[in-house]
Design a protein around this motif. Structure first.
Motif, PDB file in Angstrom:
ATOM      1  N   GLU A   1      49.096  39.820  14.008  1.00  0.00           N
ATOM      2  CA  GLU A   1      48.895  40.964  13.112  1.00  0.00           C
ATOM      3  C   GLU A   1      49.839  42.103  13.452  1.00  0.00           C
ATOM      4  N   SER A   2      50.005  42.413  14.736  1.00  0.00           N
ATOM      5  CA  SER A   2      50.900  43.512  15.123  1.00  0.00           C
ATOM      6  C   SER A   2      52.347  43.184  14.782  1.00  0.00           C
ATOM      7  N   SER A   3      52.738  41.913  14.915  1.00  0.00           N
ATOM      8  CA  SER A   3      54.118  41.521  14.611  1.00  0.00           C
ATOM      9  C   SER A   3      54.425  41.683  13.124  1.00  0.00           C
ATOM     10  N   HIS A   4      53.466  41.351  12.262  1.00  0.00           N
ATOM     11  CA  HIS A   4      53.693  41.516  10.827  1.00  0.00           C
ATOM     12  C   HIS A   4      53.763  42.999  10.465  1.00  0.00           C
ATOM     13  N   PHE A   5      52.899  43.810  11.062  1.00  0.00           N
ATOM     14  CA  PHE A   5      52.932  45.244  10.797  1.00  0.00           C
ATOM     15  C   PHE A   5      54.265  45.841  11.259  1.00  0.00           C
ATOM     16  N   GLU A   6      54.701  45.496  12.461  1.00  0.00           N
ATOM     17  CA  GLU A   6      55.957  46.039  13.000  1.00  0.00           C
ATOM     18  C   GLU A   6      57.165  45.559  12.197  1.00  0.00           C
TER      19      GLU A   6
ATOM     20  N   GLU B   1      57.323  47.764   9.211  1.00  0.00           N
ATOM     21  CA  GLU B   1      57.920  49.049   9.587  1.00  0.00           C
ATOM     22  C   GLU B   1      59.437  48.936   9.665  1.00  0.00           C
TER      23      GLU B   1
ATOM     24  N   ILE C   1      49.467  38.193  18.892  1.00  0.00           N
ATOM     25  CA  ILE C   1      50.341  39.266  18.404  1.00  0.00           C
ATOM     26  C   ILE C   1      50.680  39.101  16.924  1.00  0.00           C
TER      27      ILE C   1
ATOM     28  N   GLY D   1      52.704  48.059   7.163  1.00  0.00           N
ATOM     29  CA  GLY D   1      53.706  48.640   8.045  1.00  0.00           C
ATOM     30  C   GLY D   1      54.794  49.366   7.275  1.00  0.00           C
TER      31      GLY D   1
ATOM     32  N   GLY E   1      50.142  42.674   6.428  1.00  0.00           N
ATOM     33  CA  GLY E   1      50.647  43.532   7.495  1.00  0.00           C
ATOM     34  C   GLY E   1      52.038  44.054   7.228  1.00  0.00           C
TER      35      GLY E   1
END
Length: 452
Positions: free
Chosen positions: A367-372, A375, A365, A398, A394
């Motif tokens: 990459e998704s955690s850095h993007f989120e 955001e 997780i 985001g 990321g």
């Protein structure tokens, strides 16, 4: 002091010699008190088994070794795992000491909560605590072995990086009170899901006696519904209206936070020299521990006001016309969100600037955690987001996706530093946060050389 036979019994060691007294425990040949027992630990970059002969010739009366690692010797106790043996000796010592013990775990906030609890208990009791972040099995064992007859309270921080560790640690610490600060995604790489992390963390009760006190953050989604009828469960929180101990009327000022603690039908005006609702939750955990040990509420409040952040954990530094928040010790999605929220709410005469680098140990997780997180940063009212590190791209992606245009990524720390120097203006707040491995403090330290 220990009997060698009781050590052998506690650790399951293969020992057939005569009984003798052991004065102390050592894991380092540079520190061998006469009559001690040397534990040969093995790590990624060291192996104490190579120094057993030196230890036995330098003051150690006995040594503990894994069978396959050493030749037979009538002064060596052979065990399957020397780390487990160290925990066993610590457990043996813990049983002999009268101190009230508090065990603390959680995905984030452990060290700050530990420091606040130690401050509180020290106001009325002779207290020892886990030093720095020495919260693994070895660090815990060494802290337990510091207990003596004069110790009235002990605060043990317990960290994990894999399954099965928490139960072993708790069975050595034998806490009278167990605290879980939250369940997040730290170590998700090792456990796979937050529910599995919860299952590991709740094993802090493995050494807690029936009727012992279990203190949980009632604002955390996984801890809020948790029930354990064997224990006296106390939940604290801000948003949870059913919490036994609750914070209300939270007001943040320059470097400190004021709030009201509601407990047992009473209200207490409290404050901490730290910012953020997450730190208020940490203070509530300390309050719960204090009242559980019958400390006077006013003494608890006074101790919380005297707390000071340790190391680079949200330490606020005024430098010339700038405010620097040193928060480079650790980072995960939960602590990152808490930091960004706090920065967005800080009173500021200039601009609010987050300087971030990568979060570690997130596995699939990452990459998704850095993007989120990027955001989320865009929704916090920040003026700039400055980032470095491979995964930190990321954050920027985001943030820009969420509409924040002033979000930038720099390939090197040198380029990041150059951008900060160009950007910095009187009244600005710079909040530095990253996992320790990123060494973002190297950039932060250079800011102190700015001339304004």
């Amino acid at each position: 002091m220990f009997s060698i036979l009781e050590i052998a019994s506690e650790t399951g060691a293969n020992y057939t010699g005569e009984d003798a007294i052991v004065t102390s425990v050592s894991t380092d040949t540079r520190d061998l008190p006469e009559g001690c027992i040397f534990i040969a630990l093995k790590g990624d970059h060291f192996d104490g088994h190579n120094f057993i002969g030196e230890a036995l010739g330098g003051g150690a009366a006995f040594a503990v070794s894994m069978e396959k690692e050493a030749p037979p010797n009538d002064r060596v106790l052979y065990v399957k795992d020397t780390r487990d043996a160290l925990l066993g000796i610590a457990r043996l010592h813990r049983r002999k000491t009268p101190a009230k013990a508090v065990g603390i775990t959680g995905s984030s906030g452990k060290t700050t909560t530990k420091e606040m609890i130690a401050n509180v208990l020290s106001s009325e009791l002779n207290t020892i605590k886990t030093e720095k972040n020495l919260n693994n099995e070895i660090g815990l064992s060494k802290t337990i072995l510091r207990l003596d007859e004069s110790t009235e309270a002990a605060v043990f921080e317990m960290g994990i990086d894999g399954p099965g560790q928490m139960a072993r640690m708790s069975k050595s610490a034998l806490p009278d009170i167990a605290v879980i600060t939250n369940i997040g995604v730290t170590h998700i790489e090792a456990f796979g899901t937050r529910e599995r992390i919860l299952n590991e963390k709740i094993d802090i009760t493995a050494g807690l006696k029936d009727g012992g006190t279990l203190i949980l953050c009632g604002d955390n989604d996984l801890l809020r519904p948790l029930k354990r009828t064997r224990f006296n469960v106390i939940k604290y929180g801000i948003t949870n209206a059913n919490a036994t101990v609750r914070a209300k009327k939270i007001q943040e000022y320059a470097g400190h936070t004021e709030f009201t603690i509601s407990w047992d039908g009473k209200s207490f005006d409290a404050g901490i020299p730290a910012l953020g609702r997450h730190n208020v939750l940490n203070a509530l955990a300390a309050f719960c521990v204090g009242v559980s040990l019958d400390l006077k509420p006013q003494n608890i409040i006074t101790a919380l006001r005297s707390y000071r952040p340790e190391g680079m954990r949200q330490n606020i530094v005024r430098h010339n016309s700038l405010t620097i928040v040193e928060d480079c010790y650790n980072a995960n999605p939960d602590s990152m969100r808490a930091a960004l929220t706090t920065l967005g709410n800080m009173r500021c005469d200039g601009r609010r600037i987050a300087v971030l680098s990568d979060m570690g140990e997130l596995g699939a997780i990452a990459e998704s955690s850095h993007f989120e997180t990027g955001e989320f940063a865009a929704r916090c009212g920040l003026d700039y987001l400055l980032c470095t590190g491979r995964l930190s791209e990321g954050y920027v992606a985001g943030a820009r996706d969420a509409g924040m245009s002033d979000a930038f990524h720099y390939e090197t720390q040198e380029l990041l530093l150059k951008a900060i120097k160009s950007l910095a203006s009187p009244g600005d707040i710079f909040w530095f946060k990253a996992s320790r491995s990123m060494k973002l403090e190297d950039v932060m330290q250079q800011i102190y050389h700015l001339k304004r």
